[in-house]
Motif scaffolding. Sequence first.
Motif, PDB file in Angstrom:
ATOM      1  N   LEU A  64       0.857  -1.181   0.000  1.00  0.00           N
ATOM      2  CA  LEU A  64       0.000   0.000   0.000  1.00  0.00           C
ATOM      3  C   LEU A  64       0.892   1.228   0.000  1.00  0.00           C
ATOM      4  CD1 LEU A  64      -2.859   1.203   0.206  1.00  0.00           C
ATOM      5  CD2 LEU A  64      -2.622   1.063   2.685  1.00  0.00           C
ATOM      6  N   GLU A  66       1.392   5.558  -0.765  1.00  0.00           N
ATOM      7  CA  GLU A  66       0.655   6.815  -0.669  1.00  0.00           C
ATOM      8  C   GLU A  66       0.204   7.335  -2.030  1.00  0.00           C
ATOM      9  OE1 GLU A  66       0.936  11.323   1.139  1.00  0.00           O
ATOM     10  OE2 GLU A  66       2.721  10.067   1.195  1.00  0.00           O
ATOM     11  N   ALA A  72      -4.750  -3.138   0.324  1.00  0.00           N
ATOM     12  CA  ALA A  72      -4.959  -3.026   1.764  1.00  0.00           C
ATOM     13  C   ALA A  72      -6.004  -4.062   2.120  1.00  0.00           C
ATOM     14  CB  ALA A  72      -5.423  -1.632   2.138  1.00  0.00           C
ATOM     15  N   TRP A  81       2.966  -4.188   3.258  1.00  0.00           N
ATOM     16  CA  TRP A  81       3.950  -3.109   3.349  1.00  0.00           C
ATOM     17  C   TRP A  81       3.205  -1.800   3.163  1.00  0.00           C
ATOM     18  CZ3 TRP A  81       8.591  -4.213   5.078  1.00  0.00           C
ATOM     19  CH2 TRP A  81       9.184  -5.429   4.791  1.00  0.00           C
ATOM     20  N   THR A  82       3.520  -0.786   3.956  1.00  0.00           N
ATOM     21  CA  THR A  82       2.928   0.539   3.789  1.00  0.00           C
ATOM     22  C   THR A  82       4.067   1.539   3.598  1.00  0.00           C
ATOM     23  OG1 THR A  82       2.876   0.929   6.184  1.00  0.00           O
ATOM     24  CG2 THR A  82       0.908  -0.035   5.179  1.00  0.00           C
ATOM     25  N   ASP A  84       5.342   5.554   2.609  1.00  0.00           N
ATOM     26  CA  ASP A  84       5.248   6.973   2.264  1.00  0.00           C
ATOM     27  C   ASP A  84       6.569   7.266   1.563  1.00  0.00           C
ATOM     28  OD1 ASP A  84       5.102   9.711   1.999  1.00  0.00           O
ATOM     29  OD2 ASP A  84       4.360  10.050   4.036  1.00  0.00           O
ATOM     30  N   THR A 111       2.021  -2.875  13.496  1.00  0.00           N
ATOM     31  CA  THR A 111       3.311  -2.732  12.827  1.00  0.00           C
ATOM     32  C   THR A 111       4.310  -3.687  13.465  1.00  0.00           C
ATOM     33  OG1 THR A 111       2.839  -0.408  12.374  1.00  0.00           O
ATOM     34  CG2 THR A 111       5.138  -1.108  12.162  1.00  0.00           C
TER      35      THR A 111
END
Length: 191
Positions: A64, A66, A72, A81-82, A84, A111
Amino acid sequence: MTDTAKLLAVAQEAVEIGYKLIRNARDVHIMEKGDRDLVTDVDVAIERDVRTFLEHETPEIGFLGEEDGGQAVGDVETCVWTLDPIDGTSNFAHGVPLCAVSLGLVRGGETVVAAMVAPFLELRYYAQKNNGAFANGQRISVSPTKDMTKAIVSVGDYAVGENAAQKNLKRLRLTALLAERVERVRRRQAS
């Protein structure tokens, strides 16, 4: 891959991709995403390259980002994985060195691994659930200060976009309350 130590190593390698792209960026193209919200071609390139790297290294884990979104998934055991790609795009776009590549691995809403690199400050942070957090290889922890009058408190950025004025009323009130009670209030300059 379920070994969090190995996943942490993958995360650290992934943010280094962003480090190199930021440090080598020239003639950055800046676009507006919305009300006082920017995106650059470097954000897009970092997200693309980190996503490709993570899909190769951990194909079983969702992603995922930004800028382009991704998977998601709500499953409790699902890992994602997230990213920015540039946490602090406005700073980056304006030449302020306070920006970072931030990546976390979320499992079941928690997390379990995180890595962040601030390219212009040469700072590398990482954390692993049940193993603590580190900055440039040194263990870090929260401040031991218990007396609010001796505390330096950092607050996040103010809202932009839809309903920003309403959201900022709470943030401004909190900032005012803190300013009356703590030694200093510092505002994070990253978004």
